[in-house]
Design a protein around this motif. Structure first.
Motif, PDB file in Angstrom:
ATOM      1  N   LEU A  71       0.827  -1.214   0.000  1.00  0.00           N
ATOM      2  CA  LEU A  71       0.000   0.000   0.000  1.00  0.00           C
ATOM      3  C   LEU A  71       0.860   1.263   0.000  1.00  0.00           C
ATOM      4  CD1 LEU A  71      -2.824  -1.046   2.490  1.00  0.00           C
ATOM      5  CD2 LEU A  71      -3.048  -0.666   0.028  1.00  0.00           C
ATOM      6  N   LEU A  72       1.929   1.270   0.778  1.00  0.00           N
ATOM      7  CA  LEU A  72       2.831   2.427   0.797  1.00  0.00           C
ATOM      8  C   LEU A  72       3.499   2.629  -0.562  1.00  0.00           C
ATOM      9  CD1 LEU A  72       4.474   2.034   4.319  1.00  0.00           C
ATOM     10  CD2 LEU A  72       2.849   3.800   3.583  1.00  0.00           C
ATOM     11  N   ASP A  73       3.887   1.526  -1.213  1.00  0.00           N
ATOM     12  CA  ASP A  73       4.474   1.627  -2.552  1.00  0.00           C
ATOM     13  C   ASP A  73       3.470   2.203  -3.547  1.00  0.00           C
ATOM     14  OD1 ASP A  73       6.882   0.602  -1.668  1.00  0.00           O
ATOM     15  OD2 ASP A  73       6.489  -1.443  -2.388  1.00  0.00           O
ATOM     16  N   ARG A  74       2.223   1.755  -3.455  1.00  0.00           N
ATOM     17  CA  ARG A  74       1.180   2.282  -4.347  1.00  0.00           C
ATOM     18  C   ARG A  74       0.934   3.764  -4.088  1.00  0.00           C
ATOM     19  NH1 ARG A  74      -4.080  -1.039  -4.325  1.00  0.00           N
ATOM     20  NH2 ARG A  74      -4.626   0.546  -5.848  1.00  0.00           N
ATOM     21  N   MET A  75       0.962   4.164  -2.819  1.00  0.00           N
ATOM     22  CA  MET A  75       0.775   5.580  -2.497  1.00  0.00           C
ATOM     23  C   MET A  75       1.916   6.422  -3.075  1.00  0.00           C
ATOM     24  SD  MET A  75      -0.687   5.583   1.396  1.00  0.00           S
ATOM     25  CE  MET A  75      -0.257   7.289   1.600  1.00  0.00           C
ATOM     26  N   ASP A  76       3.139   5.920  -2.990  1.00  0.00           N
ATOM     27  CA  ASP A  76       4.283   6.639  -3.563  1.00  0.00           C
ATOM     28  C   ASP A  76       4.125   6.789  -5.071  1.00  0.00           C
ATOM     29  OD1 ASP A  76       5.521   6.988  -1.118  1.00  0.00           O
ATOM     30  OD2 ASP A  76       6.842   5.240  -1.345  1.00  0.00           O
ATOM     31  N   GLU A  77       3.695   5.727  -5.733  1.00  0.00           N
ATOM     32  CA  GLU A  77       3.469   5.785  -7.184  1.00  0.00           C
ATOM     33  C   GLU A  77       2.386   6.804  -7.525  1.00  0.00           C
ATOM     34  OE1 GLU A  77       2.519   1.824  -8.461  1.00  0.00           O
ATOM     35  OE2 GLU A  77       4.488   1.047  -7.853  1.00  0.00           O
TER      36      GLU A  77
END
Length: 94
Positions: A71-77
């Motif tokens: 989820l954090l990776d998706r938010m960064d993207e």
């Protein structure tokens, strides 16, 4: 050819006062990658520290950590995409 800096797992464990099995479990769950026997790339260090905090301080299991990190990776993207879109939009403003 790009040279990668490697850090010994033992060094990480002694610096963060965790067991070696914790780092190896991270690899088993696909959260990090051990590139050489007993070594990880230095670029994984912030991720390893984050996982240690989630697991030790917040008592989150590795399945939960995997979900959180995804989820954090998706938010960064999404944030990167938002910046690109804002920059494109600013070209149309007067």
């Amino acid at each position: 050819m790009e040279s990668k800096t490697l850090i010994a797992i033992e060094e990480i464990c002694s610096g963060h006062k965790v067991e070696r099995t914790l780092i190896l479990t991270m690899e088993e769950y696909g959260l990090i990658e051990v590139v050489k026997e007993g070594y990880v790339e230095s670029s994984y260090l912030p991720r390893i520290e984050k996982i240690i905090r989630f697991h030790s301080d917040l008592d989150i299991n590795f399945e939960g950590i995997d979900v959180i990190l995804n989820l954090l990776d998706r938010m960064d993207e999404m944030n990167e995409e938002l910046i690109v879109l804002r920059n494109k939009l600013s070209g149309f403003e007067e």
